[in-house]
Design an enzyme around this catalytic site. Structure first.
Site, PDB file in Angstrom:
ATOM      1  N   HIS A   1      24.712  -0.691   6.395  1.00 39.21           N
ATOM      2  CA  HIS A   1      26.053  -0.296   6.847  1.00 39.21           C
ATOM      3  C   HIS A   1      26.607   1.038   6.332  1.00 39.21           C
ATOM      4  O   HIS A   1      26.903   1.923   7.136  1.00 39.21           O
ATOM      5  CB  HIS A   1      27.044  -1.433   6.547  1.00 39.21           C
ATOM      6  CG  HIS A   1      26.713  -2.716   7.234  1.00 39.21           C
ATOM      7  ND1 HIS A   1      27.119  -3.947   6.760  1.00 39.21           N
ATOM      8  CD2 HIS A   1      25.995  -2.969   8.360  1.00 39.21           C
ATOM      9  CE1 HIS A   1      26.659  -4.900   7.568  1.00 39.21           C
ATOM     10  NE2 HIS A   1      25.986  -4.330   8.539  1.00 39.21           N
TER      11      HIS A   1
ATOM     12  N   ASP B   1      30.930  -3.103   1.506  1.00 38.86           N
ATOM     13  CA  ASP B   1      29.498  -2.934   1.200  1.00 38.86           C
ATOM     14  C   ASP B   1      29.220  -1.887   0.122  1.00 38.86           C
ATOM     15  O   ASP B   1      28.157  -1.919  -0.496  1.00 38.86           O
ATOM     16  CB  ASP B   1      28.721  -2.598   2.484  1.00 38.86           C
ATOM     17  CG  ASP B   1      28.650  -3.800   3.427  1.00 38.86           C
ATOM     18  OD1 ASP B   1      28.526  -4.928   2.914  1.00 38.86           O
ATOM     19  OD2 ASP B   1      28.731  -3.615   4.650  1.00 38.86           O
TER      20      ASP B   1
END
Lengths: 361, 361
Positions: free
Chosen positions: A200, A295
């Site tokens: 990501h 993330d």
């Protein structure tokens, strides 16, 4: 069917799916959140409207922000973004009782360790067991203010307790409700299999101009250009090198694509672009997304910190975090999970493995 | 008008502009390149076809790769990508004579220092003077195999010699041909005013997906999204902090936009987007561009290395380089200009300033 209540903490996609699904299995469910407004409509309706793979009105026994409601449950499923784990640990600490089992769905990197460390710091007297799932059990999306659509239930989800000697106890309780959970040797196995942290943030960053420029594109099919996937490969190599040095057998991102999705590909790029499960997934339309804000602090930063502990360089992970700090004008390092926050400061490999297994240094 | 020949080294846009323009001023011109094939058509025609601000057939006296042709010139204008400076220094070393003046157009960061260091390493016995311009005098583009279109000639271009005590000597010779060159106190002034290194690599990287995705967009108007310009501001802050610590007064990128283009803007983003001179400039259509392959090794990397010398952290510059290495699968560090390659290893600030002025440690 047990009549003991199960507590679900959270109010988003995953929390609604767990609560609704459990209720439809006949389990008394208590849904708690630090943000009671997100549960307001569900409280009024007294149920979650579940559609998709599972269908029905999943009644909710208790709904609100009074964490005292956890006291007579054995199983507490925490289903919140990983950056909220520490805060949930502080909220639960005063009410926890001996023998309770807390599962973070998912833990991302360092969830169970951080949660346990916060309970210690809060001087929580209860002897509880904290575990983490490697990923969310459901593919699901909230619908309206009271609903959730469950598009799929994964066949297998790895789970590990901290300390690992408790993993079987966790499994015994958890599999009463969900047969899908399978044990792995320690939380470092789930921590280092944080594939979202690989896929990501780097992809969002290298597509930042495109995202902010308002272009609509598919995250995997269009966003995974040769330069992007070359960078992902470096991030993944750094993750795998840490795992190898710490004697934690894990899958590379390419192996993971094959194992989870059956994708056979010669390169990571080919695997990502051709994975049928990734078709049609839209790229984010803003940089204010969990792909960065979850993330990075609970993925790339603990990778970097574990890398330092292991003596493994992580220049690409560091570059992504640092450039994200500059581009987003946000200090991601500040709230990032480090070995200090995970209670692993200055450990040797042997001390680390002993700690993961027994919870004592 | 002098009858002494001027040598231009190079074969691209800038070299053609200098050679053609000088010739049209009546100066005998010798055009040399390490890649004689790029000069083949010009050699056949015996002239460069100049159009735009200046027009005519600029005759070229000598055209080829025999660097012995530099011997009776005083002025040698090197007009090649900065990553080729070291190699040109090695090619010229055997033929240089006392009193010759070499000007790098432009030097980027560390051009004159690197060039001088290579001459030392090659044990070149000639006492020559190496100088660098801060930017290219011309706004120009090659046309066909023999032409160049000059769209503009800058009113002022900063120039500095290494050592700085020679700057006036350089100016005396250079202004015979070009009144536009103005002295600055040392090459560190031109080095740290490498604005391309601020604007280019970071913007290309944060637009990498878009570029590889084949989207046509304007580099400045569309590519400068809020996240991109936030990152540029950090790169620029790091550059300015190095300059401040080394007592080199320079302009911030925003001040530079105002000074060069008269742009008045509240933010760097606004300045870049609204600068009329930047309208219509297309973004690159590939990542194999000088915006990375020149501006990283001869811009960001010497910034980082000078930062280390000065004790100034450069996390954003480092992140851009490291992420570019991963995304391009290319080790930019390897050929990057460092203080070691510039002959500045372990200098204190005082030693550095003495060296810049006198060329001796």
């Amino acid at each position: 069917m047990t009549q003991k209540p199960v507590v679900v903490v959270g109010g988003g996609n995953g929390a609604r799916a767990f609560a609704g699904h459990l209720s439809l299995k006949g389990v008394p469910v208590r849904l708690l959140s630090s943000f009671p407004e997100e549960l307001k409509a569900i409280k009024q309706q007294g149920a979650i409207t579940v559609s998709g793979t599972v269908e029905g009105q999943g009644k909710v026994q208790v709904c609100g922000d009074d964490f005292a409601a956890i006291s007579d449950a054995t199983l507490i499923l925490v289903v919140v973004p990983a950056f909220a784990h520490a805060s949930i640990a502080r909220s639960l600490a005063p009410y926890l009782r001996n023998g309770q089992i807390i599962i973070l769905n998912p833990g991302r990197t360092g969830g169970a360790l951080e949660f346990s460390q916060v309970l210690k710091d809060e001087k929580c007297p209860a002897k509880v067991c904290v575990a983490e799932a490697q990923t969310l059990l459901y593919a699901c999306r909230s619908e309206g203010s009271t609903g959730v659509r469950i598009n799929g239930i994964k066949k297998e989800v790895a789970v590990a307790a901290f300390p690992a000697v408790e993993t079987q106890t966790v499994l015994n309780e958890l599999t009463k409700y969900f047969p899908q959970f399978k044990p792995v040797p320690s939380v470092l196995h789930t921590d280092l299999m944080n594939i979202g942290a690989v896929f990501h943030p780097t992809t969002v960053l290298l597509n930042a101009g495109r995202i902010e420029g308002g272009e609509k594109f598919e995250f995997y099919r269009d966003g995974m250009t040769p330069a992007v996937t070359a960078a992902l490969e470096q991030v993944d190599k750094e993750r795998c090198a840490i795992a190898k040095t710490l004697d934690i057998p894990i899958l590379s991102a390419l192996e993971w694509l094959e194992s989870v999705y059956g994708v056979q590909a010669a390169s990571l790029r080919e695997g990502l672009i051709n994975n049928p499960a990734y078709q049609g997934i839209a790229a984010p339309t803003t940089l204010n997304v969990r792909y960065l804000f979850e993330d990075i602090p609970t993925g790339l930063i603990p990778f970097i910190s574990l890398g330092k502990l292991a003596g493994v360089p992580t220049p690409t992970c560091q570059a992504v975090v640092e450039l994200a700090c500059a581009a987003l004008s946000h200090n991601f390092w500040e709230k990032g999970r480090t070995v200090e926050k995970l209670g692993l400061t200055n450990m040797t490999k042997k001390e680390l493995h002993d700690y993961l297994l027994h919870g004592e240094k």
